[in-house]
Structures are given as C-alpha cells and as structure tokens.
Design an enzyme around this catalytic site. Sequence first.
Site, mmCIF file in Angstrom:
data_model
loop_
_atom_site.group_PDB
_atom_site.id
_atom_site.type_symbol
_atom_site.label_atom_id
_atom_site.label_comp_id
_atom_site.label_asym_id
_atom_site.label_seq_id
_atom_site.Cartn_x
_atom_site.Cartn_y
_atom_site.Cartn_z
ATOM 1 N N LYS A 104 -10.429 -5.580 -0.656
ATOM 2 C CA LYS A 104 -9.512 -5.306 -1.771
ATOM 3 C C LYS A 104 -9.916 -4.549 -2.860
ATOM 4 O O LYS A 104 -9.420 -3.925 -3.552
ATOM 5 C CB LYS A 104 -9.158 -6.787 -2.224
ATOM 6 C CG LYS A 104 -8.087 -7.402 -1.232
ATOM 7 C CD LYS A 104 -7.641 -8.732 -1.714
ATOM 8 C CE LYS A 104 -6.532 -9.353 -0.706
ATOM 9 N NZ LYS A 104 -5.950 -10.507 -1.462
ATOM 10 N N ASP A 155 -0.469 -9.186 -5.025
ATOM 11 C CA ASP A 155 -0.868 -10.554 -5.045
ATOM 12 C C ASP A 155 -0.523 -11.334 -6.273
ATOM 13 O O ASP A 155 -0.278 -12.578 -6.248
ATOM 14 C CB ASP A 155 -2.384 -10.734 -5.007
ATOM 15 C CG ASP A 155 -3.020 -10.570 -3.523
ATOM 16 O OD1 ASP A 155 -2.209 -10.717 -2.418
ATOM 17 O OD2 ASP A 155 -4.121 -9.815 -3.301
#
Length: 283
Positions: free
Chosen positions: A65, A101
């Site tokens: 990420k 997220d």
Amino acid sequence: MKKSGILGCPLGHSISPCFQNAAFTNLGIEATYEAWPVVMAELPERIQNLRESDFLGANVTIPYKELVIPLLDEIDDWALKIGSVNTIVNEAGLLIGYNTDTVGFLRAISEYGNYEPSGRDVLLIGAGGAARAAAHALMEAGVKTLWIANRTYDRVKRLADELLEIGEVKPIGLDGPEFRKSAASVSLIVNSTSLGMKHTPEAHINPLEGLNIGSSTLVTDMVYNPLDTPMLTDAENRGCRILSGLPMLVLQGAASFELWTGEGAPVDVMFSAARQALIDQSD
C-alpha cells in the site's frame, strides 16, 4: 471484457474477487476481478500493465500500500496525506492512486459497531498501510487520545509524528506496561496487522492475549478471514463487543468499485457474496 483485481502477497485469504464479481454481475457490467499474487520484484511491471486499455484498475493490499505510490502518475490528496494507496484507477493510461480504507473503516465502526470516535480514547495495533488509513481517519474524526502500538517502534514513531499537529498521539511498543495500560483504558481497540489471518504463520496469534480489557470496549479486527480471529473470540468470551473485518472490507471495496465504474455499488449483494465466500472456505 474489462479487467480488475487485487495485488498483494499472500492472497490465499482474499475473498475480494467473490464480492466484486457479484457486483459486476448484478449491475450487468462486463468486467472481471481476479486475485493477482505478486512478489516484490514483479510489482513495477504489474503496475505498468494496468495502463492497458482493458484494465479498470486494481486494489492493493499487504505489503504494497505504501510501496506502489512512486509507481503511479497521480495520488489523490487524501491518499497522499495518509501515505497509503489501496485503490488504483486507470484513466486512459494514467494511473491514479486513492485510499478507500478510511471511508470503509469509519463507516464500519459507525454503522456496524455503533461507535463514534469523537472525544474518545483508542488503541490502534499496527503501523502499516491499513494502520495509516485508520490513524488518519480516527484523528480527523476527533479522538481524544490515539495510542498506536507496533512491534517496530521506529515505524510507529514516524506515524505518530505525522499526526501530532492534529491531536494527542502516543506511540508505544507491542508489549510492556504502556500497551497493557492503554488496552485496559480505551473504548476502542483496532487490530490493523495480519496477526490472526488465515493461511499465514501468524494465524493463531492474539495480540491482546493476557491483557485486561474493559467489557464496554469495542474490539475490532481488520482481518476478516477468519471472521472469528483468535483476538475476537477471546474478546467476546470476556464480554466485550466485537466487530469483524468484513464490514470494512466490503465497504472499502464498494468505494473502489464506484471509482472504477462510476456506478453506485450494490452493497447488499457484495455483503451476501462475501459471507458466502467465507462459508465456502470454511467447509
């Protein structure tokens, strides 16, 4: 047929293809979603491939990420602030990074955990990409004090330093008196690590083992496979409220879906497919 998928390593636990494909089918969109396991050395080439016209984009998970950021053309302001990308969108060969997220996490604890973080104390375990998203989301939501615990102190200290101008952040190690003290006093505990994840060497680990946790505390795990992680099972046995990682998974995936397609995600369909996938894997 358009293509999309998830990049990470390992991916044996991932059920994202099941609920994303269910969403495409439900809306009659001619697209597929696959799991794309990729080792570190292959990551630049796999990202480059996403520029091809038949790719909608991709999700990004552990451990990439943060590492994908320099491989992309543009980064959304919020993802850049967090320093973590979990969604890549291909816009005519231009790769743009986003982070869904945060919205998935906040919606999950609010709508499925009945928890509002403003003015409250929170313990976050982990300092990776998912933790960065949760930490920024919690600080922006106005938590009183955010404790961040990690096995590598230098990493958690760097994350905490980024957040100090927003509010009170306390970086601590994943053991010792400060970790025990925070676990006993906060109203929310979040595990953002892979501890307890199925198909990993750490599948049996409960990061809260042996700690004193208040019965009114909400304990939530970003690990969703299995639904009943060792941490959540132990917390529930102690009378705590618990929240699995499934709501966050589906809600962040729904936000990614909308970025790729411009269509409203069929969240109920995605939840149903995700639950069935977990049942199938447990057989």
